[in-house]
Design an enzyme around this catalytic site. Structure first.
Site, PDB file in Angstrom:
ATOM      1  CB  ALA A 123      84.169  36.912  64.671  1.00 58.92           C
ATOM      2  N   GLY A 128      86.951  40.376  68.958  1.00 65.46           N
ATOM      3  CA  GLY A 128      86.256  41.518  68.372  1.00 65.46           C
ATOM      4  C   GLY A 128      85.317  42.201  69.331  1.00 65.46           C
ATOM      5  CD  GLU A 175      90.064  43.350  67.331  1.00 63.57           C
ATOM      6  OE1 GLU A 175      91.051  43.728  66.672  1.00 63.57           O
ATOM      7  OE2 GLU A 175      89.319  42.414  66.975  1.00 63.57           O
ATOM      8  CD  GLU A 177      91.407  38.233  68.419  1.00 59.50           C
ATOM      9  OE1 GLU A 177      90.429  38.993  68.278  1.00 59.50           O
ATOM     10  OE2 GLU A 177      92.190  38.310  69.385  1.00 59.50           O
TER      11      GLU A 177
END
Length: 268
Positions: free
Chosen positions: A74, A119, A122, A142
């Site tokens: 993100a 992400g 992920e 993160e």
């Protein structure tokens, strides 16, 4: 064309979909780093759900546009204002998209062609298999910026590499290259630069030789092992074995073998 039409077209181009035989190839396309937005996450969910309904698709491959980034996750600018409502929306979009990907009835393969961060890693963790190019770098950073991996990272990474390496990557912010990722079980194969997509498509072609009906239930059983006690998983294994005899693919597969010919799968 209205502004809403333009926004829709932009969202659609954020993931480029092509079909190669029985394989769908999804290319993340949000330069310069192929970052995720709420719209592209919803689009991914919609694409996977549609592919689930297409009996001609047995596998999907996810890769990144360009030669530097698979996906950087993100865009942190989305969270700079500290808006909890926005955070909740993005977390929901991430969770629904990647959980839908994990539940894809066929085999999903990540062709990691560059940096896979947050992400971006992920989504690869949500796939069944991962091939990374030799120059790729992977991390879940993160906590470095006061956040956490909210799209399955804490759970899927631990399932793959064990608690120790999951803690090193998440709690210590450790980044791994492709060679180390293969050693710890984060990926299954290292490809040379520029060759991950071809390697993933070749692996997907192997899936097409398997009964898609069998692949679906085998995948369900393998993933059930993460949470289901063996005392429940073993009887379920036998139950699903018998259930395959309700499919056309079961009779086709056995008779093709006996006839010494290639099976003509119908995915039903």
């Amino acid at each position: 064309m209205t502004s809403s039409d333009l926004m829709q077209n932009d969202a659609e181009q954020a993931i480029i979909e092509t079909i190669n035989g029985h394989t769908a190839i999804l290319t993340l396309n949000n330069p310069p780093a192929n970052t995720w937005t709420a719209d592209s996450l919803v689009l991914l969910k919609d694409i996977v759900q549609r592919l689930n309904e297409d009996n001609n698709i047995y596998a999907l491959v996810i890769t990144g546009k360009g030669d530097k980034f698979f996906s950087a996750g993100a865009d942190l600018k989305l969270f700079a204002d500290g808006d909890k409502g926005n955070a909740a929306t993005m977390a929901k979009c991430f969770g629904e998209a990647f959980e839908t990907l994990s539940a894809f009835r066929g085999v999903s393969i990540a062709a990691i062609n560059g940096y896979a961060m947050g992400g971006g890693l992920e989504v690869a963790l949500a796939c069944d298999l991962r091939i990374a190019e030799s120059q790729a770098q992977m991390a879940l950073p993160e906590a470095t910026v006061g956040l956490l991996p909210c799209a399955g990272g804490t759970q899927n990474l631990t399932a793959l590499v064990g608690e120790g390496w999951a803690k090193r990557m998440i709690l210590c912010g450790e980044r791994v290259d492709a060679a180390k990722a293969e050693r710890i079980g984060l990926i299954e194969e290292v490809a040379e630069k520029g060759e991950s997509l071809d390697a993933a498509v070749a692996l997907a072609a192997k899936v097409a030789r398997q009964s898609p009906s069998s692949v679906t239930v085998c995948k369900k059983l393998i993933q059930a092992g993460r949470t289901m006690p063996r005392t429940q998983a073993l009887p379920l294994e036998r139950e699903l074995f018998v259930g395959l005899f309700d499919t056309e693919d079961q009779a086709e597969g056995v008779n093709a073998f006996l006839d010494k010919r290639a099976a003509n799968w119908k995915n039903c």
